[in-house]
Write a protein that holds these residues in place. Structure first.
Motif, PDB file in Angstrom:
ATOM      1  N   ILE A 176     135.708 -42.968 -40.758  1.00  0.00           N
ATOM      2  CA  ILE A 176     134.914 -44.028 -41.383  1.00  0.00           C
ATOM      3  C   ILE A 176     135.053 -45.321 -40.594  1.00  0.00           C
ATOM      4  O   ILE A 176     134.068 -46.015 -40.329  1.00  0.00           O
ATOM      5  CB  ILE A 176     135.319 -44.225 -42.860  1.00  0.00           C
ATOM      6  CG1 ILE A 176     134.889 -42.994 -43.671  1.00  0.00           C
ATOM      7  CG2 ILE A 176     134.725 -45.504 -43.441  1.00  0.00           C
ATOM      8  CD1 ILE A 176     135.413 -42.971 -45.092  1.00  0.00           C
ATOM      9  N   TYR A 177     136.268 -45.643 -40.191  1.00  0.00           N
ATOM     10  CA  TYR A 177     136.516 -46.861 -39.415  1.00  0.00           C
ATOM     11  C   TYR A 177     135.713 -46.856 -38.109  1.00  0.00           C
ATOM     12  O   TYR A 177     135.140 -47.864 -37.717  1.00  0.00           O
ATOM     13  CB  TYR A 177     138.010 -46.996 -39.136  1.00  0.00           C
ATOM     14  CG  TYR A 177     138.360 -48.117 -38.201  1.00  0.00           C
ATOM     15  CD1 TYR A 177     138.216 -49.444 -38.590  1.00  0.00           C
ATOM     16  CD2 TYR A 177     138.830 -47.858 -36.922  1.00  0.00           C
ATOM     17  CE1 TYR A 177     138.528 -50.483 -37.729  1.00  0.00           C
ATOM     18  CE2 TYR A 177     139.146 -48.894 -36.051  1.00  0.00           C
ATOM     19  CZ  TYR A 177     138.990 -50.192 -36.464  1.00  0.00           C
ATOM     20  OH  TYR A 177     139.293 -51.217 -35.615  1.00  0.00           O
ATOM     21  N   ASN A 178     135.638 -45.705 -37.446  1.00  0.00           N
ATOM     22  CA  ASN A 178     134.950 -45.595 -36.161  1.00  0.00           C
ATOM     23  C   ASN A 178     133.451 -45.344 -36.290  1.00  0.00           C
ATOM     24  O   ASN A 178     132.730 -45.380 -35.294  1.00  0.00           O
ATOM     25  CB  ASN A 178     135.581 -44.479 -35.319  1.00  0.00           C
ATOM     26  CG  ASN A 178     136.940 -44.872 -34.799  1.00  0.00           C
ATOM     27  OD1 ASN A 178     137.163 -45.995 -34.394  1.00  0.00           O
ATOM     28  ND2 ASN A 178     137.869 -43.926 -34.819  1.00  0.00           N
ATOM     29  N   SER A 179     132.979 -45.096 -37.492  1.00  0.00           N
ATOM     30  CA  SER A 179     131.576 -44.760 -37.711  1.00  0.00           C
ATOM     31  C   SER A 179     130.662 -45.973 -37.549  1.00  0.00           C
ATOM     32  O   SER A 179     131.031 -47.096 -37.881  1.00  0.00           O
ATOM     33  CB  SER A 179     131.402 -44.190 -39.125  1.00  0.00           C
ATOM     34  OG  SER A 179     130.045 -43.938 -39.387  1.00  0.00           O
ATOM     35  N   GLU A 180     129.449 -45.714 -37.056  1.00  0.00           N
ATOM     36  CA  GLU A 180     128.447 -46.770 -36.981  1.00  0.00           C
ATOM     37  C   GLU A 180     127.745 -46.939 -38.322  1.00  0.00           C
ATOM     38  O   GLU A 180     127.124 -47.959 -38.573  1.00  0.00           O
ATOM     39  CB  GLU A 180     127.432 -46.459 -35.881  1.00  0.00           C
ATOM     40  CG  GLU A 180     128.053 -46.520 -34.498  1.00  0.00           C
ATOM     41  CD  GLU A 180     127.049 -46.264 -33.392  1.00  0.00           C
ATOM     42  OE1 GLU A 180     125.839 -46.257 -33.658  1.00  0.00           O
ATOM     43  OE2 GLU A 180     127.499 -46.075 -32.255  1.00  0.00           O
ATOM     44  N   ARG A 181     127.852 -45.930 -39.180  1.00  0.00           N
ATOM     45  CA  ARG A 181     127.287 -45.990 -40.533  1.00  0.00           C
ATOM     46  C   ARG A 181     128.198 -46.777 -41.458  1.00  0.00           C
ATOM     47  O   ARG A 181     129.396 -46.882 -41.221  1.00  0.00           O
ATOM     48  CB  ARG A 181     127.170 -44.571 -41.115  1.00  0.00           C
ATOM     49  CG  ARG A 181     125.934 -43.835 -40.742  1.00  0.00           C
ATOM     50  CD  ARG A 181     125.778 -42.536 -41.548  1.00  0.00           C
ATOM     51  NE  ARG A 181     125.679 -42.796 -42.979  1.00  0.00           N
ATOM     52  CZ  ARG A 181     126.352 -42.119 -43.908  1.00  0.00           C
ATOM     53  NH1 ARG A 181     127.182 -41.167 -43.581  1.00  0.00           N
ATOM     54  NH2 ARG A 181     126.203 -42.403 -45.182  1.00  0.00           N
ATOM     55  N   THR A 182     127.627 -47.257 -42.532  1.00  0.00           N
ATOM     56  CA  THR A 182     128.412 -47.906 -43.575  1.00  0.00           C
ATOM     57  C   THR A 182     128.749 -46.855 -44.632  1.00  0.00           C
ATOM     58  O   THR A 182     127.879 -46.110 -45.065  1.00  0.00           O
ATOM     59  CB  THR A 182     127.614 -49.053 -44.218  1.00  0.00           C
ATOM     60  OG1 THR A 182     127.315 -50.008 -43.207  1.00  0.00           O
ATOM     61  CG2 THR A 182     128.407 -49.715 -45.333  1.00  0.00           C
ATOM     62  N   HIS A 183     129.998 -46.782 -45.002  1.00  0.00           N
ATOM     63  CA  HIS A 183     130.457 -45.844 -46.024  1.00  0.00           C
ATOM     64  C   HIS A 183     131.036 -46.637 -47.181  1.00  0.00           C
ATOM     65  O   HIS A 183     131.751 -47.621 -46.970  1.00  0.00           O
ATOM     66  CB  HIS A 183     131.547 -44.918 -45.461  1.00  0.00           C
ATOM     67  CG  HIS A 183     131.068 -44.053 -44.338  1.00  0.00           C
ATOM     68  ND1 HIS A 183     130.637 -42.773 -44.548  1.00  0.00           N
ATOM     69  CD2 HIS A 183     130.960 -44.280 -43.011  1.00  0.00           C
ATOM     70  CE1 HIS A 183     130.281 -42.250 -43.392  1.00  0.00           C
ATOM     71  NE2 HIS A 183     130.467 -43.156 -42.443  1.00  0.00           N
ATOM     72  N   LYS A 184     130.746 -46.196 -48.403  1.00  0.00           N
ATOM     73  CA  LYS A 184     131.307 -46.859 -49.580  1.00  0.00           C
ATOM     74  C   LYS A 184     132.714 -46.328 -49.812  1.00  0.00           C
ATOM     75  O   LYS A 184     132.921 -45.130 -49.960  1.00  0.00           O
ATOM     76  CB  LYS A 184     130.440 -46.592 -50.801  1.00  0.00           C
ATOM     77  CG  LYS A 184     129.082 -47.256 -50.728  1.00  0.00           C
ATOM     78  CD  LYS A 184     128.277 -46.996 -51.979  1.00  0.00           C
ATOM     79  CE  LYS A 184     126.906 -47.631 -51.875  1.00  0.00           C
ATOM     80  NZ  LYS A 184     126.091 -47.386 -53.062  1.00  0.00           N
ATOM     81  N   VAL A 185     133.663 -47.253 -49.845  1.00  0.00           N
ATOM     82  CA  VAL A 185     135.073 -46.907 -50.051  1.00  0.00           C
ATOM     83  C   VAL A 185     135.631 -47.815 -51.128  1.00  0.00           C
ATOM     84  O   VAL A 185     135.322 -49.002 -51.181  1.00  0.00           O
ATOM     85  CB  VAL A 185     135.874 -47.063 -48.734  1.00  0.00           C
ATOM     86  CG1 VAL A 185     137.354 -46.758 -48.960  1.00  0.00           C
ATOM     87  CG2 VAL A 185     135.307 -46.173 -47.636  1.00  0.00           C
TER      88      VAL A 185
END
Length: 62
Positions: free
Chosen positions: A9-18
């Motif tokens: 998630i940290y490295n993703s270009e997408r936004t993830h809800k956490v």
């Protein structure tokens, strides 16, 4: 969540809800060797916490 997923998630270009407990968080850093993550709580840059990745929950977008 597992540390590996927090790192994805940290490295993703997408936004993830956490979430951390009931608060929305943004992962700012992941310490893979210790299983810890530094997060910003509720988009407030002065409210950061370092917590175990086990306390983080990914929220489905559905």
């Amino acid at each position: 969540m597992e540390t590996a997923r927090a790192m994805e998630i940290y490295n993703s270009e997408r936004t993830h809800k956490v979430k951390l407990d009931e608060d929305s968080v943004w992962i700012e850093n992941v310490d893979e060797s210790n299983g810890m993550a530094t997060v910003m709580v509720n988009n407030n840059p002065v409210n950061t916490k370092t917590v175990s990745c086990d306390r983080l929950v990914e929220v489905d977008d559905q």
